[in-house]
Motif scaffolding. Structure first.
Motif, PDB file in Angstrom:
ATOM      1  N   ALA A   3      -8.636  -7.483   1.789  1.00 26.67           N
ATOM      2  CA  ALA A   3      -8.609  -6.909   0.431  1.00 26.67           C
ATOM      3  C   ALA A   3      -7.253  -7.161  -0.221  1.00 26.67           C
ATOM      4  CB  ALA A   3      -8.901  -5.408   0.499  1.00 26.67           C
ATOM      5  N   GLY A   4      -6.195  -6.811   0.499  1.00 31.75           N
ATOM      6  CA  GLY A   4      -4.855  -6.928  -0.073  1.00 31.75           C
ATOM      7  C   GLY A   4      -4.472  -8.362  -0.386  1.00 31.75           C
TER       8      GLY A   4
ATOM      9  N   SER B 173     -11.170  -0.043  -8.453  1.00 30.58           N
ATOM     10  CA  SER B 173     -11.776  -1.073  -7.601  1.00 30.58           C
ATOM     11  C   SER B 173     -13.155  -1.406  -8.163  1.00 30.58           C
ATOM     12  CB  SER B 173     -11.860  -0.596  -6.159  1.00 30.58           C
ATOM     13  OG  SER B 173     -12.713   0.507  -6.066  1.00 30.58           O
ATOM     14  N   PHE B 174     -13.656  -2.555  -7.776  1.00 26.48           N
ATOM     15  CA  PHE B 174     -14.986  -2.998  -8.204  1.00 26.48           C
ATOM     16  C   PHE B 174     -16.002  -2.651  -7.116  1.00 26.48           C
ATOM     17  CE2 PHE B 174     -12.496  -5.305 -11.174  1.00 26.48           C
ATOM     18  CZ  PHE B 174     -13.342  -5.651 -12.220  1.00 26.48           C
TER      19      PHE B 174
ATOM     20  N   SER C  71      -8.445  -7.136  -8.288  1.00 26.24           N
ATOM     21  CA  SER C  71      -9.392  -6.168  -7.710  1.00 26.24           C
ATOM     22  C   SER C  71     -10.775  -6.800  -7.540  1.00 26.24           C
ATOM     23  CB  SER C  71      -9.530  -4.942  -8.618  1.00 26.24           C
ATOM     24  OG  SER C  71      -8.282  -4.381  -8.870  1.00 26.24           O
TER      25      SER C  71
ATOM     26  N   GLY D 156      -6.357   1.290  -1.663  1.00 25.20           N
ATOM     27  CA  GLY D 156      -7.684   0.985  -1.120  1.00 25.20           C
ATOM     28  C   GLY D 156      -8.768   1.091  -2.174  1.00 25.20           C
TER      29      GLY D 156
ATOM     30  N   THR E  27       0.861  -1.188   0.000  1.00 25.27           N
ATOM     31  CA  THR E  27       0.000   0.000   0.000  1.00 25.27           C
ATOM     32  C   THR E  27       0.898   1.239   0.000  1.00 25.27           C
ATOM     33  OG1 THR E  27      -0.037   0.109   2.398  1.00 25.27           O
ATOM     34  CG2 THR E  27      -1.777  -1.189   1.367  1.00 25.27           C
TER      35      THR E  27
ATOM     36  N   LYS F 110      -0.918  -0.026  -3.866  1.00 17.51           N
ATOM     37  CA  LYS F 110      -2.373  -0.169  -3.681  1.00 17.51           C
ATOM     38  C   LYS F 110      -2.915   1.047  -2.938  1.00 17.51           C
ATOM     39  CE  LYS F 110      -1.514  -3.962  -1.451  1.00 17.51           C
ATOM     40  NZ  LYS F 110      -1.718  -5.105  -0.550  1.00 17.51           N
TER      41      LYS F 110
ATOM     42  N   ALA G  20     -10.742  -9.092  -4.643  1.00 23.23           N
ATOM     43  CA  ALA G  20     -10.772  -8.308  -3.398  1.00 23.23           C
ATOM     44  C   ALA G  20     -12.197  -7.890  -3.061  1.00 23.23           C
ATOM     45  CB  ALA G  20      -9.868  -7.080  -3.538  1.00 23.23           C
TER      46      ALA G  20
ATOM     47  N   ILE H 160     -14.023  -8.768   0.531  1.00 20.69           N
ATOM     48  CA  ILE H 160     -14.463  -7.757   1.508  1.00 20.69           C
ATOM     49  C   ILE H 160     -15.992  -7.714   1.652  1.00 20.69           C
ATOM     50  CG2 ILE H 160     -12.385  -6.349   1.347  1.00 20.69           C
ATOM     51  CD1 ILE H 160     -13.805  -4.449  -0.481  1.00 20.69           C
TER      52      ILE H 160
HETATM   53  N1  ADP Z   1     -13.728  -0.309  -0.099  1.00 20.32           N
HETATM   54  C1  ADP Z   1     -13.327  -1.009  -1.174  1.00 20.32           C
HETATM   55  N2  ADP Z   1     -14.195  -1.256  -2.181  1.00 20.32           N
HETATM   56  C2  ADP Z   1     -13.838  -1.973  -3.266  1.00 20.32           C
HETATM   57  N3  ADP Z   1     -12.595  -2.487  -3.429  1.00 20.32           N
HETATM   58  C3  ADP Z   1     -11.663  -2.266  -2.477  1.00 20.32           C
HETATM   59  C4  ADP Z   1     -11.978  -1.514  -1.298  1.00 20.32           C
HETATM   60  N4  ADP Z   1     -10.866  -1.494  -0.515  1.00 20.32           N
HETATM   61  C5  ADP Z   1      -9.911  -2.171  -1.182  1.00 20.32           C
HETATM   62  N5  ADP Z   1     -10.381  -2.636  -2.359  1.00 20.32           N
HETATM   63  C6  ADP Z   1      -9.660  -3.408  -3.387  1.00 20.32           C
HETATM   64  O1  ADP Z   1      -8.622  -4.143  -2.778  1.00 20.32           O
HETATM   65  C7  ADP Z   1      -7.352  -3.733  -3.292  1.00 20.32           C
HETATM   66  C8  ADP Z   1      -6.336  -3.753  -2.153  1.00 20.32           C
HETATM   67  O2  ADP Z   1      -6.822  -2.978  -1.094  1.00 20.32           O
HETATM   68  P1  ADP Z   1      -5.905  -2.099  -0.138  1.00 20.32           P
HETATM   69  O3  ADP Z   1      -6.798  -1.599   0.945  1.00 20.32           O
HETATM   70  O4  ADP Z   1      -5.196  -1.069  -0.935  1.00 20.32           O
HETATM   71  O5  ADP Z   1      -4.833  -3.147   0.400  1.00 20.32           O
HETATM   72  P2  ADP Z   1      -4.613  -3.750   1.877  1.00 20.32           P
HETATM   73  O6  ADP Z   1      -5.819  -4.554   2.209  1.00 20.32           O
HETATM   74  O7  ADP Z   1      -3.374  -4.535   1.735  1.00 20.32           O
HETATM   75  O8  ADP Z   1      -4.465  -2.547   2.796  1.00 20.32           O
HETATM   76  C9  ADP Z   1      -7.582  -2.365  -3.905  1.00 20.32           C
HETATM   77  O9  ADP Z   1      -6.667  -2.089  -4.939  1.00 20.32           O
HETATM   78  C10 ADP Z   1      -9.015  -2.479  -4.401  1.00 20.32           C
HETATM   79  O10 ADP Z   1      -9.066  -3.121  -5.670  1.00 20.32           O
END
Ligand code: ADP
Ligand SMILES: O=C(O)C[C@@H](O)[C@H](O)C(=O)COP(=O)(O)O
Length: 336
Positions: free
Chosen positions: A273-274, A262-263, A299, A244, A206, A242, A302, A306
């Motif tokens: 997610a990560g 993101s989707f 994505s 979020g 991230t 990344k 993820a 979540i």
């Molecule tokens: N609130 C969200 N809604 C949709 N997709 C999400 C969301 N949060 C994260 N993602 C997806 O998950 C990927 C990784 O999330 P991130 O939060 O950046 O990593 P980590 O979980 O390692 O902190 C993002 O690039 C995105 O595609």
């Protein structure tokens, strides 16, 4: 053309090294930990989640790690075996170490935190002599979790595993996976992260995790391109940052930039997610897809995770991810 060329004729697509733990995810969601009374137990630990994710996507997967000699350790081993993951290099601790626990607090879909119990944990007791070089030589890629560098002897075990990977032409994927409470200082983290990043083919983290690595360097604007370009002078061909819900951005050594949005998701909690993103992305690269298509697949994976209660247990199959992408393209999915 494939974005990463993996060695041919290997038994395993991916071997992961690092922690095998337990997640205890709050059943009563949308409330603070103080008011949470019951939890559901899942196998957890970022590299475990990623290995399970890659296996669910149909890939041959193995794990290098250490588990406690107790009921929790046995639960983890049997879960990995049920998922078809090779456990011959999952060592059982003989010192009385315990299984790391992660209690998750789900205050709201956007306010999630983790309370970790990590004193005397078995995963950090994996020693260098316990790493099976032949398993790494039999794998196309080695996934390294940054947390496994937090203490000895696991730190030396990982450094040796990375050297084995380089010796055998096994691609090293480094997921920074920074968890502050396992480290003594930010200086220590930066030193070991930089050491492994220099030897990694793919680096994923991230923005905040890369900031932690760059603590003592000049990148005041937290510029992703500056972050990535440093590593192209070393072994790395792809650096992913990344962001979020804002999506992710990858840079490749050929100077290209790749972005993924993101989707939509009906978010229950944001952790996982990560790990699911990494699983989907690695599967894409192993399939010979472009970086952008691999990021899109990660994505979507993820978003599925979540929108579920767990991390490991919710890892989707390839058909589920493809179906999700198609439903989103038809406008059938909306954010919750
Ligand atoms: N609130 C969200 N809604 C949709 N997709 C999400 C969301 N949060 C994260 N993602 C997806 O998950 C990927 C990784 O999330 P991130 O939060 O950046 O990593 P980590 O979980 O390692 O902190 C993002 O690039 C995105 O595609
Ligand atoms: O990594 C851990 O020890 C806990 C995980 O199992 C946990 O569920 C989690 O934090 C997932 O991490 P993320 O994918 O980076 O959000």
């Amino acid at each position: 053309m494939a974005s990463v060329i993996f060695a041919e004729g290997r038994t395993y697509d991916l071997t992961a090294i690092g922690r095998l733990c337990i997640d205890l995810n709050a059943n009563e969601i949308n409330r603070p930990m103080e008011q949470t009374m019951t939890f559901t137990k899942y196998v957890g630990g970022s590299p475990a989640n990623i290995a399970i994710g890659v296996s669910r996507l149909g890939r041959k997967t193995a794990f290098i790690g250490k588990i406690a000699d107790d009921q929790m350790g046995r639960f983890i081993r049997s879960y990995l075996e049920k998922e078809g993951i090779e456990t011959r290099n999952v060592v059982t601790d003989a010192t009385g170490a315990v299984t790391g626990l992660a209690f998750t607090e789900i205050k709201s879909p956007t306010e999630c935190s983790i309370l970790m119990y990590r004193d005397n944990v078995a995963d950090l007791k994996l020693g260098p002599l316990e790493v099976d070089e032949s398993l790494i030589a039999e794998s196309k890629a080695l996934l390294v979790s940054g947390t496994a560098l937090a203490a000895s002897p696991s730190r030396e075990a990982v450094l040796l595993a990375v050297d084995y990977a380089r010796r055998h032409g096994t691609k090293v994927v480094f997921d920074l996976d920074y968890r502050p409470y396992t480290w003594q200082s930010e200086e220590e983290t930066a030193a070991y992260y930089n050491l492994v990043a220099e030897k990694s083919d793919i680096i994923v983290g991230t923005r905040e995790e890369f900031d932690c690595m760059e603590k003592f360097e000049a990148n005041p604007g937290h510029d992703d391109r500056i972050t990535a370009s440093k590593w192209f002078g070393f072994a790395s061909g792809i650096v992913i940052i990344k962001h979020g819900k804002e999506g992710s951005i990858a840079y490749s050594k050929d100077g290209q930039e790749h972005r993924a949005r993101s989707f939509p998701a009906k978010v229950i909690k944001t952790f996982g997610a990560g790990d699911s993103y990494a699983a989907g992305f690695i599967h894409g690269l192993l399939s010979g897809w472009t970086i952008a298509k691999s990021m899109e697949f990660g994505s979507a994976a993820a978003s599925i995770v979540i929108s579920s209660h767990s991390c490991s247990d919710a890892m989707p199959t390839a058909a589920q991810v493809t179906d999700y992408i198609e439903r989103c393209a038809r406008g059938e999915m909306s954010a919750g």
